[in-house]
Enzyme design. Sequence first.
Site, mmCIF file in Angstrom:
data_model
loop_
_atom_site.group_PDB
_atom_site.id
_atom_site.type_symbol
_atom_site.label_atom_id
_atom_site.label_comp_id
_atom_site.label_asym_id
_atom_site.label_seq_id
_atom_site.Cartn_x
_atom_site.Cartn_y
_atom_site.Cartn_z
ATOM 1 N N TYR A 295 44.836 51.465 45.169
ATOM 2 C CA TYR A 295 44.021 51.954 44.055
ATOM 3 C C TYR A 295 42.874 52.828 44.562
ATOM 4 O O TYR A 295 42.252 52.511 45.574
ATOM 5 C CB TYR A 295 43.431 50.779 43.268
ATOM 6 N N GLU A 369 34.597 29.527 26.682
ATOM 7 C CA GLU A 369 35.356 30.393 25.767
ATOM 8 C C GLU A 369 34.497 31.010 24.663
ATOM 9 O O GLU A 369 34.916 31.978 24.042
ATOM 10 C CB GLU A 369 36.512 29.602 25.150
#
Length: 389
Positions: A295, A369
């Site tokens: 990358y 969460e």
Amino acid sequence: MILELARSKEKDIVSLRRLLHQHPEVAHREFQTHKILLEHLERLDAEIRAPIAGTGIVVNIKGKKGGKTVALRADIDALPIKEENDVPYKSLNDGFMHACGHDAHMSMVYGAALILSEMRDNLPGNVRLIFQPAEEEGTVGGAKPMIEEGALEGVDYILGMHVWPELPEGTVGYRSGPFFAAADTFTLDIIGKGGHGAKPDMTVDPIVVSSRVIEALQTISSREIDPLEPVVVTVGSIHGGTAQNIIPDRVEMKGTVRTMNPVTRERMEETMRRIIGGVTSSARASFSLNYIYGYPVLINDKDVTEIVRSNLENLIGKEKVVEAKQTMGGEDFAYYLQKVPGTFLLLGVYNEKLGYVNSVHTSRFNLNESILPFGSAIFVSAALELFKH
Ligand SMILES: [Zn+2]
Ligand SMILES: [Zn+2]
């Protein structure tokens, strides 16, 4: 207002995250993930293109007023790590885990899509969702094939975000310019001439040569490159020999090279070849180097980063928006940024009180969460702002 709207979607966002968390799959094999995503995305008032680049999905939420197109990207793959979290939504795929938080990325983008598709009638632009496979794969990755198959066609700006345990929960890290390193890899064989361990003069010992090569490679960052330019050369694997009294014919190594400047990156392979060539020839050995470009450097667009930073400050407060440090990690979001202006953000998830303190890529990584709708709100707010530019 956007924060409250996102909060109202928390149940949907979290339930998708848990379902994805239970079904982690590694790069290019995200078949179940693809299916789960499709089932959810089909509930939106949107146009779906799937599959793309193997297990990828592209979704268009078209505003009725036309305008700019902003892409929101989520990576979808997991890692070959056995989960050690004791949670009701623990991985059901033994030996595999969403240990880089890509389950969180997918559900945050999904949450943003829920909000944006509801706003479709009054949306002053279009939103492109990009669910991309194989971010963790490292060499080809998923972003590049997605782009080659048209995922960025018509896109004006792109946004991505990674959950980040190095930042406190609820903060967001931004950075203009180079942010994540180019991540190249190599395999290197040192070739000598084997023989009896007690008669080294009759051999060319590749183990002694390898030790000198490894040390010499460390002088690249200290003696070849501007000390203000970050460079990492890591030999992560070395294999050679079978017994204490045998000098082997060859030693095989594997490693990674990280750079933050594309110009420095260009120099690395050649510099390594020169140094390895010098060390090996001085010892009558030879070598074979396979240098693999991975990358590229992830470079955030200055203007988009500034627009998003100031929008974020309005949304969540100045004190929660921090300039992030560069990281020598790689991220294939870099490929999108080579094509369209955009920015990659870090969403802080470190929470000592609740025990969310573990790094990504570990068997105990997890997050609170309730941060997920917050991430969705950031995407929505930034996209709405970018429509104006
Ligand atoms: Zn990762
Ligand atoms: Zn990741």
